[in-house]
Design a protein around this motif. Structure first.
Motif, PDB file in Angstrom:
ATOM      1  N   ASP A  48      58.585  17.674  63.396  1.00 26.75           N
ATOM      2  CA  ASP A  48      58.379  18.945  64.087  1.00 26.75           C
ATOM      3  C   ASP A  48      56.945  19.461  64.007  1.00 26.75           C
ATOM      4  N   VAL A  49      56.080  18.750  63.276  1.00 26.89           N
ATOM      5  CA  VAL A  49      54.694  19.189  63.155  1.00 26.89           C
ATOM      6  C   VAL A  49      53.767  18.040  63.546  1.00 26.89           C
ATOM      7  N   ASP A  50      52.491  18.357  63.694  1.00 29.84           N
ATOM      8  CA  ASP A  50      51.491  17.354  64.049  1.00 29.84           C
ATOM      9  C   ASP A  50      51.141  16.556  62.798  1.00 29.84           C
ATOM     10  N   VAL A  51      51.388  15.246  62.829  1.00 32.23           N
ATOM     11  CA  VAL A  51      51.220  14.403  61.649  1.00 32.23           C
ATOM     12  C   VAL A  51      50.327  13.216  61.974  1.00 32.23           C
ATOM     13  N   LEU A  52      49.365  12.965  61.125  1.00 29.37           N
ATOM     14  CA  LEU A  52      48.550  11.758  61.169  1.00 29.37           C
ATOM     15  C   LEU A  52      48.846  10.947  59.919  1.00 29.37           C
ATOM     16  N   THR A  53      49.179   9.676  60.085  1.00 33.88           N
ATOM     17  CA  THR A  53      49.392   8.801  58.927  1.00 33.88           C
ATOM     18  C   THR A  53      48.210   7.847  58.807  1.00 33.88           C
ATOM     19  N   VAL A  54      47.755   7.663  57.565  1.00 36.26           N
ATOM     20  CA  VAL A  54      46.596   6.811  57.306  1.00 36.26           C
ATOM     21  C   VAL A  54      46.935   5.883  56.139  1.00 36.26           C
ATOM     22  N   PRO A  55      47.257   4.622  56.393  1.00 33.64           N
ATOM     23  CA  PRO A  55      47.502   3.688  55.283  1.00 33.64           C
ATOM     24  C   PRO A  55      46.280   3.643  54.367  1.00 33.64           C
ATOM     25  N   THR A  56      46.508   3.904  53.086  1.00 30.90           N
ATOM     26  CA  THR A  56      45.392   4.074  52.157  1.00 30.90           C
ATOM     27  C   THR A  56      45.747   3.512  50.789  1.00 30.90           C
ATOM     28  N   ASP A  57      44.932   2.606  50.296  1.00 30.93           N
ATOM     29  CA  ASP A  57      45.012   2.167  48.908  1.00 30.93           C
ATOM     30  C   ASP A  57      43.902   2.906  48.161  1.00 30.93           C
ATOM     31  N   VAL A  58      44.290   3.852  47.328  1.00 31.51           N
ATOM     32  CA  VAL A  58      43.305   4.737  46.704  1.00 31.51           C
ATOM     33  C   VAL A  58      42.363   4.004  45.763  1.00 31.51           C
ATOM     34  N   THR A  59      42.695   2.774  45.367  1.00 28.80           N
ATOM     35  CA  THR A  59      41.833   2.024  44.462  1.00 28.80           C
ATOM     36  C   THR A  59      40.785   1.200  45.208  1.00 28.80           C
ATOM     37  N   GLU A  60      40.862   1.151  46.526  1.00 30.09           N
ATOM     38  CA  GLU A  60      39.901   0.383  47.312  1.00 30.09           C
ATOM     39  C   GLU A  60      38.637   1.208  47.557  1.00 30.09           C
ATOM     40  N   PRO A  61      37.460   0.620  47.356  1.00 29.57           N
ATOM     41  CA  PRO A  61      36.214   1.362  47.601  1.00 29.57           C
ATOM     42  C   PRO A  61      36.156   1.881  49.032  1.00 29.57           C
ATOM     43  N   GLY A  62      35.797   3.141  49.180  1.00 29.71           N
ATOM     44  CA  GLY A  62      35.634   3.745  50.496  1.00 29.71           C
ATOM     45  C   GLY A  62      36.910   4.226  51.152  1.00 29.71           C
ATOM     46  N   ALA A  63      38.071   3.939  50.543  1.00 28.27           N
ATOM     47  CA  ALA A  63      39.333   4.292  51.201  1.00 28.27           C
ATOM     48  C   ALA A  63      39.509   5.798  51.337  1.00 28.27           C
ATOM     49  N   LEU A  64      39.132   6.554  50.339  1.00 29.46           N
ATOM     50  CA  LEU A  64      39.324   8.004  50.397  1.00 29.46           C
ATOM     51  C   LEU A  64      38.326   8.656  51.343  1.00 29.46           C
ATOM     52  N   ASP A  65      37.123   8.125  51.415  1.00 31.02           N
ATOM     53  CA  ASP A  65      36.170   8.617  52.419  1.00 31.02           C
ATOM     54  C   ASP A  65      36.693   8.357  53.820  1.00 31.02           C
ATOM     55  N   ALA A  66      37.285   7.173  54.021  1.00 32.68           N
ATOM     56  CA  ALA A  66      37.842   6.851  55.338  1.00 32.68           C
ATOM     57  C   ALA A  66      39.002   7.781  55.672  1.00 32.68           C
ATOM     58  N   LEU A  67      39.811   8.120  54.674  1.00 35.24           N
ATOM     59  CA  LEU A  67      40.915   9.051  54.883  1.00 35.24           C
ATOM     60  C   LEU A  67      40.393  10.416  55.327  1.00 35.24           C
ATOM     61  N   ALA A  68      39.391  10.923  54.632  1.00 37.02           N
ATOM     62  CA  ALA A  68      38.813  12.224  55.009  1.00 37.02           C
ATOM     63  C   ALA A  68      38.211  12.163  56.407  1.00 37.02           C
ATOM     64  N   GLY A  69      37.564  11.045  56.734  1.00 38.35           N
ATOM     65  CA  GLY A  69      37.000  10.904  58.070  1.00 38.35           C
ATOM     66  C   GLY A  69      38.070  10.909  59.142  1.00 38.35           C
ATOM     67  N   ALA A  70      39.190  10.235  58.882  1.00 38.81           N
ATOM     68  CA  ALA A  70      40.287  10.225  59.850  1.00 38.81           C
ATOM     69  C   ALA A  70      40.855  11.632  60.035  1.00 38.81           C
ATOM     70  N   ALA A  71      40.973  12.375  58.930  1.00 42.08           N
ATOM     71  CA  ALA A  71      41.516  13.737  59.006  1.00 42.08           C
ATOM     72  C   ALA A  71      40.616  14.648  59.831  1.00 42.08           C
ATOM     73  N   THR A  72      39.319  14.609  59.578  1.00 42.89           N
ATOM     74  CA  THR A  72      38.411  15.499  60.307  1.00 42.89           C
ATOM     75  C   THR A  72      38.238  15.058  61.761  1.00 42.89           C
ATOM     76  N   SER A  73      38.330  13.749  62.018  1.00 41.74           N
ATOM     77  CA  SER A  73      38.248  13.290  63.406  1.00 41.74           C
ATOM     78  C   SER A  73      39.428  13.795  64.218  1.00 41.74           C
ATOM     79  N   ARG A  74      40.599  13.839  63.598  1.00 44.60           N
ATOM     80  CA  ARG A  74      41.803  14.268  64.307  1.00 44.60           C
ATOM     81  C   ARG A  74      41.908  15.790  64.388  1.00 44.60           C
ATOM     82  N   PHE A  75      41.642  16.484  63.296  1.00 46.56           N
ATOM     83  CA  PHE A  75      41.917  17.923  63.233  1.00 46.56           C
ATOM     84  C   PHE A  75      40.671  18.803  63.120  1.00 46.56           C
TER      85      PHE A  75
END
Length: 309
Positions: A48-75
């Motif tokens: 019922d809400v706007d959802v973005l899913t981002v497959p993320t392995d938090v132990t991989e270098p750069g994964a959390l930066d990529a997650l933040a980038g996906a979030a800001t690109s979408r919203f």
């Protein structure tokens, strides 16, 4: 306007319950976890809400930066960042493989620090935001056979306190720590095990929805630390004030209440890879009170359903 909420570790246990709780409030969600299949299931639960899913392995270098980038690109922004991702391992410290110990610390401490670093960078640029990290009562006390998890949560507790001090000159940026006690989630069954007996949460056990409510509440009323668990204060008192008594009792109590009688061969659990089949909100350690709530008619039943779902 609805907020943009990033939830790291959204496919199981507390993270999945938190995703549902924010969805009920109409927030826009960015859900991150390792298992793509399970992310799709959680997305359907929050349809019922706007959802973005981002497959993320938090132990991989750069994964959390990529997650933040996906979030800001979408919203366009991030208002709330919640980190619940964690793994666990059972075993005596001297018998737990070094690579397992290090991966638990990498996931539970270093990745949480990475989440905080990425989120705070965005919040500093925006001038506001709420970061919520999930610790444990085991960040204040110790228990045998869980050395990697305990070391991680103690480290996280120290990190949070330090960063909270550093944020005193940024009052619009809030860092909250949620410290649950025993919670009915699958993390115990999913844990690596080199002890020979399957772990379980010792009673009293809280439902993951209760922790999720504490997390959501912190976005409205930020607090430095929130404890979720009826015995947390008692355990911390005993550990601090009566250390000799605590150390005598904690081993037998852990073997009695924190370990089941089910034997298990040594395995790495989900420390290195997800197990989508084992991911769920609840771990089956408590009766499903939601079913009971559905059977109660009228306003009492409605109140119970709000409490347990």
């Amino acid at each position: 306007m609805s907020r943009v909420v990033v939830i790291v570790g959204a496919t199981s246990g507390i993270g999945r319950a938190t995703a549902r709780a924010f969805a009920e409030r109409g927030e826009r969600l960015v859900l991150a976890a390792r298992a793509t299949q399970t992310l799709a299931e959680v997305r359907a639960e929050c349809a019922d809400v706007d959802v973005l899913t981002v497959p993320t392995d938090v132990t991989e270098p750069g994964a959390l930066d990529a997650l933040a980038g996906a979030a800001t690109s979408r919203f366009g922004r991030i208002d709330v960042w919640v980190h619940t991702a964690a793994v666990m391992a059972y075993g005596r410290f001297d018998e737990l493989p070094e690579h397992v110990f290090e991966q638990v610390v990498r996931t539970d401490l270093l990745a949480a620090a990475g989440s905080a670093r990425v989120a705070l960078r965005h919040f500093q640029a925006a001038g506001a935001g709420t970061l919520i990290l999930t610790g444990s009562v085991l960040g204040h006390i110790t228990a045998p056979y869980m050395s990697a998890y305990v070391a991680s949560k103690w480290g996280l507790q120290g990190l949070v306190r330090t960063v909270q001090q550093e944020l005193r000159d940024s009052p619009q940026i809030r860092l909250c720590m949620i410290n649950p006690g025993s919670v009915d989630t699958p993390v115990y069954q999913q844990a690596a095990n080199y002890l020979g007996r399957v772990g379980r949460p010792p009673p009293p056990i809280a439902g993951p929805q209760r922790v999720a409510r504490a997390i959501v509440d912190c976005t409205d009323r930020p607090r430095r630390e929130v404890s979720v668990g009826r015995l947390n204060a008692v355990l911390r008192f005993g550990f601090t004030v009566l250390p000799g008594v605590y150390d005598v009792l904690v081993g037998p109590l852990m073997r009695l209440a924190g370990l089941s009688g089910r034997p298990v061969d040594a395995h790495d659990g989900t420390v290195f890879a997800p197990n989508p089949a084992g991911e769920a909100v609840r771990g089956g350690h408590l009766p499903d009170l939601r079913q009971l709530a559905r059977s109660v008619p009228g306003p009492p039943g409605a109140a119970l359903r709000r409490w347990f779902t």
